[in-house]
Each structure stands twice: as structure tokens, then as C-alpha cells.
Design an enzyme around this catalytic site. Structure first.
Site, PDB file in Angstrom:
ATOM      1  N   ASP B  53       0.535  -0.444  -0.018  1.00  9.84           N
ATOM      2  CA  ASP B  53      -0.178  -0.627  -0.308  1.00  9.84           C
ATOM      3  C   ASP B  53       0.764   1.879   0.007  1.00  9.84           C
ATOM      4  O   ASP B  53       1.299   2.028  -0.327  1.00  9.84           O
ATOM      5  CB  ASP B  53      -0.674  -0.164   1.727  1.00  9.84           C
ATOM      6  CG  ASP B  53      -1.979   1.155   0.959  1.00  9.84           C
ATOM      7  OD1 ASP B  53      -2.783   1.232   1.919  1.00  9.84           O
ATOM      8  OD2 ASP B  53      -2.357   0.982   0.423  1.00  9.84           O
ATOM      9  N   GLY B  57       2.309   4.149  -3.886  1.00  6.11           N
ATOM     10  CA  GLY B  57       2.413   5.745  -3.503  1.00  6.11           C
ATOM     11  C   GLY B  57       4.156   5.895  -4.247  1.00  6.11           C
ATOM     12  O   GLY B  57       4.157   6.901  -4.770  1.00  6.11           O
ATOM     13  N   ARG B  61       4.962   8.182  -7.542  1.00 10.65           N
ATOM     14  CA  ARG B  61       4.791   9.832  -7.052  1.00 10.65           C
ATOM     15  C   ARG B  61       6.522   9.639  -8.804  1.00 10.65           C
ATOM     16  O   ARG B  61       6.740  10.278  -9.241  1.00 10.65           O
ATOM     17  CB  ARG B  61       5.484   9.972  -6.106  1.00 10.65           C
ATOM     18  CG  ARG B  61       4.742  10.554  -4.805  1.00 10.65           C
ATOM     19  CD  ARG B  61       5.573  10.979  -3.846  1.00 10.65           C
ATOM     20  NE  ARG B  61       5.271   9.678  -3.189  1.00 10.65           N
ATOM     21  CZ  ARG B  61       4.470   9.449  -2.590  1.00 10.65           C
ATOM     22  NH1 ARG B  61       2.953   9.656  -2.878  1.00 10.65           N
ATOM     23  NH2 ARG B  61       4.542   8.253  -2.126  1.00 10.65           N
ATOM     24  N   SER B  67      -3.472   7.929 -10.600  1.00 13.51           N
ATOM     25  CA  SER B  67      -3.980   7.998 -10.999  1.00 13.51           C
ATOM     26  C   SER B  67      -5.829   7.982 -10.159  1.00 13.51           C
ATOM     27  O   SER B  67      -5.820   7.910  -9.801  1.00 13.51           O
ATOM     28  CB  SER B  67      -4.048   6.808 -12.309  1.00 13.51           C
ATOM     29  OG  SER B  67      -4.295   5.984 -11.663  1.00 13.51           O
ATOM     30  N   ASP B  74      -7.122   1.599  -4.632  1.00 11.63           N
ATOM     31  CA  ASP B  74      -6.497   1.655  -3.582  1.00 11.63           C
ATOM     32  C   ASP B  74      -6.928   2.091  -1.832  1.00 11.63           C
ATOM     33  O   ASP B  74      -6.588   1.480  -1.004  1.00 11.63           O
ATOM     34  CB  ASP B  74      -4.995   3.145  -3.343  1.00 11.63           C
ATOM     35  CG  ASP B  74      -4.071   3.308  -2.348  1.00 11.63           C
ATOM     36  OD1 ASP B  74      -3.955   4.237  -1.398  1.00 11.63           O
ATOM     37  OD2 ASP B  74      -3.414   1.969  -2.120  1.00 11.63           O
ATOM     38  N   ASP B  78      -8.117  -1.102   0.972  1.00  9.44           N
ATOM     39  CA  ASP B  78      -7.957  -0.631   1.864  1.00  9.44           C
ATOM     40  C   ASP B  78      -8.514  -0.767   2.725  1.00  9.44           C
ATOM     41  O   ASP B  78      -8.979  -2.097   3.882  1.00  9.44           O
ATOM     42  CB  ASP B  78      -7.053   0.944   2.449  1.00  9.44           C
ATOM     43  CG  ASP B  78      -5.802   1.346   1.574  1.00  9.44           C
ATOM     44  OD1 ASP B  78      -5.792   2.473   1.876  1.00  9.44           O
ATOM     45  OD2 ASP B  78      -5.825  -0.293   2.293  1.00  9.44           O
TER      46      ASP B  78
END
Lengths: 176, 223
Positions: B53, B57, B61, B67, B74, B78
């Protein structure tokens, strides 16, 4: 548990049949939570109940994506999907009785599975076989709910894909 | 599937962070499939998915592949993985109403937060620096604190899962049992309890703040 089942049924019926506007998002939330809890409960009876955990995941995922993509395209209600290409979605959103049937059938099926769950056996198949041995009215109702439930899940999957596409399209428009 | 025209960029569905997202979902599927037969494996897989998770991210980056679809994927992953873990805990501690309540709180608070973020035009529910509440400011202003609370919650649930006893469905008994373990285990358990409690309080405050924002939005709209 009965009050939860009753409250849940009334919330779901209210959500499907009424046509609220901006409040629709809140009425979208509560059935999600009550359905999630009902599915969690069913997973207890039919341990480990992976099928119910998957249905829980599908329900949350498809509605979450749908809510998000509706926001991106500025729609006030996730039910305003008349311009979608998919025929089943058009049928679902274009005909409220059909939508109501699918929604109610799903929840009634879960409640039937809850009521008929047997402490001794955690086998979903056994319980279904048991239900099919009941009186004809019960069997007809059970099979009708199975049909409505199945349609609702297919619609959930299509909705998820459509909404995901809308998220992708939003990014494309934004980057131009 | 939408494809950008005249450019050799991959479809959003094939962005690396999103591929990691699909991988996370598969790992979660496998984890829940083995949860009864191999609890330790479940815990390892669940945490691996949790670790990924943070990874997606970073990749987003690094490769400039952030997007909208990825952000929603995401969030949804979770929510669903936590919901399924809480459903699992409710199986061990039947009827486990406390876990059903936590499930409801998790979904509700994040749903409200997302909704009110949209109303106020924020792009991420994490951009809440202008909120009045000090605990929310602390939570969103300091990522390590946020990470501690989030990780602690999940670790607590996994601890309760690993220590669950087939013979007893009493949560209190299991907690008492954990407190009799080695000092390290007890410290970890108490730390996760603190982090979990803070997270739930933050969930409730967030829910209230977001609901207020919805009310304010309607008032502004009426003027």
C-alpha cells in the site's frame, strides 16, 4: 439480531424505491454498512464464508467507485446513469421496479440464508438443499431471490468497470 | 478501456502503481483463503499487502503515474481488506458486535470524509490542514503519527486474530491471555491499543466534521 435485519431491510427498500437527491449519497451509505454487517454475520454462520466476504468486497467496491465517478462527472445521484452504454445498466436504472426487485431480492436472499442457517452445519450447499425441500412457495421465493441477487451482482461488476472507465476518462480530459 | 491517442503511454489500468494494486488484491484473496488453515501465513500475506500500500504511492510519484482510478482503487482495497479482517474477527469472537461496529465506523467515516472532500473541492481526504480540530490537525499534519495510528489498528486486529482461541469466543479472555505473554508482546499489544483507540476517535471526529461540512455546503448553496 432481528431488529438489525428488519432495520436493514427497511433502509434498503427505502434506498431503492425513493428518489432523494443530494441526500441519496447518505442513503447509499447506510445500506452499505448494514449489508456489510449482514454479510459479515453470514460469514460467521458459514465459516469461513469466503463467498460472503467477496460479496462484501464487491458491494463496497462497486458502490464506492460509482459514487466517486458520479462526483467526477457532477451527477447528483448515482441513479442518473441513463446515458450509459450498457443495456443491463440502462434496464436497471431506467426501470425502478426492476432495480427494486434486484435490490430487495439480494437482501431477502441474505436474510433467508440467515434464517435457515444451521448451528450444526456450516455448509452453504447443505442449507440451500434444505431450503429447496421446503414448501413450493418458499422454493419459488428462494429461486426468485437467487435470480434477482445474481442480476444485482452482475450489475455491480458492470457498474464497477463503467465507473473505473469514467475515472480514467476524467484524468484524460483533465490532462488535455 | 480509454487509451491516450498518438502516444505510446500505457493504459491507466496498466500503470505500475495500479498493477501493484491488483497484486495487493490477489495477495488478500490468497490470505483470506488460507486464514483458517494457516493463521501465520494469513498475517504475513496481509501485512505484505499493507506494505505494498505504501509502495504503490512511491511508484506513482517516481514514475509520474498517479491516477484517479489508482487513488480510488487504493482506498477501496484498504476499506475492503479492513472490512474482511473485521468480519473474520467477528467470526472468532461471535457474534463479535464490537467488530461489526468498528466495520461500520471505518466505512462510514471514510465515506463521509470522501464526500465532504468532494463538496469542498479537495483532491485528497488527507488535505485537511484547515480543519478546526486539534487531533485531526495532528493526524493529518504529521504523517508519522498518521502512519502509527493506521498501522497500530491493523496490527491490533492481527494480534487478536493470531491469539483467538477456538474454544473461547471471549475477547476479554483473549486480551487477558495476551497480557500474560512476554514483556515485548505486552508492550506491542498496549502500543497498538493506544494507536487503535486514537484512530477510532479520529474516525468519529472526522465523521462529525465531514457531516458538518455537508450541512455547511447546503447552507451556502441555498444563499
Amino acid at each position: 439480531m432481528a431488529w438489525m435485519v428488519g432495520l436493514h431491510a427497511s433502509l434498503t427498500k427505502g434506498q431503492c424505491i425513493l428518489q432523494p437527491e443530494i441526500i441519496s449519497w447518505f442513503t447509499l451509505l447506510f445500506p452499505r454498512v448494514s449489508t456489510a454487517c449482514l454479510l459479515a454475520l453470514l460469514s460467521q454462520f458459514y465459516r469461513p464464508g469466503l463467498v460472503f466476504l467477496m460479496l462484501l468486497g464487491l458491494d463496497i467496491t462497486s458502490h464506492w467507485f460509482q459514487m466517486y465517478s458520479s462526483f467526477l462527472s457532477g451527477k447528483t445521484s448515482h441513479k442518473d446513469v441513463k446515458d450509459t452504454g450498457n443495456w443491463l445498466l440502462k434496464l436497471y436504472y431506467g426501470h425502478r421496479p426492476f432495480m427494486a426487485f434486484c435490490c430487495v431480492a439480494s437482501e431477502v436472499l441474505y436474510i433467508i440464508l440467515f434464517l435457515f442457517a444451521d448451528e450444526k452445519s456450516t455448509s452453504l450447499l447443505n442449507v440451500c438443499r434444505g431450503i429447496l425441500k421446503q414448501n413450493p412457495l418458499t422454493v419459488i421465493m428462494f429461486i426468485s431471490t437467487l435470480v434477482g441477487w445474481a442480476l444485482k451482482q452482475v450489475i455491480n461488476v458492470i457498474q464497477m468497470k463503467t465507473a473505473a472507465d469514467a475515472c480514467v476518462a476524467f484524468d484524460l480530459k483533465r490532462s488535455k | 478501456m480509454a487509451r491516450p491517442s498518438a502516444e505510446k503511454t500505457p493504459s491507466v489500468y496498466l500503470y505500475i502503481p495500479n498493477l501493484i494494486g491488483y497484486f495487493r488484491i490477489i495477495i488478500n484473496f490468497i490470505a483470506f483463503a488460507v486464514c483458517y488453515s494457516n493463521r501465520v501465513l494469513f498475517a504475513i500475506l496481509y501485512f505484505f499487502s499493507f506494505f505494498c500500500d505504501g509502495l504503490d504511492g512511491w511508484f506513482a510519484r517516481k514514475f509520474n503515474q498517479a491516477s484517479t482510478f489508482g487513488a480510488v482503487l487504493d482506498m477501496v482495497t484498504d476499506r475492503v481488506s479492513t472490512a474482511c479482517l473485521l468480519a473474520l474477527l467477528s467470526q472468532f469472537y461471535r457474534p463479535g458486535l464490537v467488530f461489526l461496529v468498528l466495520l461500520g465506523l471505518d466505512i462510514t467515516s471514510h465515506w463521509f470524509q470522501m464526500y465532504s472532500s468532494f463538496l469542498s473541492g479537495k483532491t485528497s481526504h488527507k488535505d485537511v490542514k484547515d480543519t478546526g480540530n486539534w487531533l485531526l490537525k495532528l493526524y493529518y499534519g504529521h504523517r508519522p503519527f498518521m502512519a502509527f495510528c493506521c498501522v497500530a489498528s491493523e496490527v491490533l486486529y492481527i494480534i487478536l486474530f493470531l491469539f483467538a482461541d477456538e474454544k473461547s469466543t471471549s475477547l476479554l479472555n483473549v486480551c487477558r491471555g495476551i497480557l500474560k505473554q512476554s514483556p515485548l508482546t505486552v508492550i506491542v499489544f498496549l502500543s497498538t491499543l493506544v494507536g487503535w483507540a486514537l484512530k477510532q476517535v479520529i474516525n468519529v471526529i472526522q465523521m462529525k466534521t465531514a457531516a458538518d461540512a455537508c450541512v455547511v455546503f447546503d447552507l451556502k448553496r441555498d444563499k
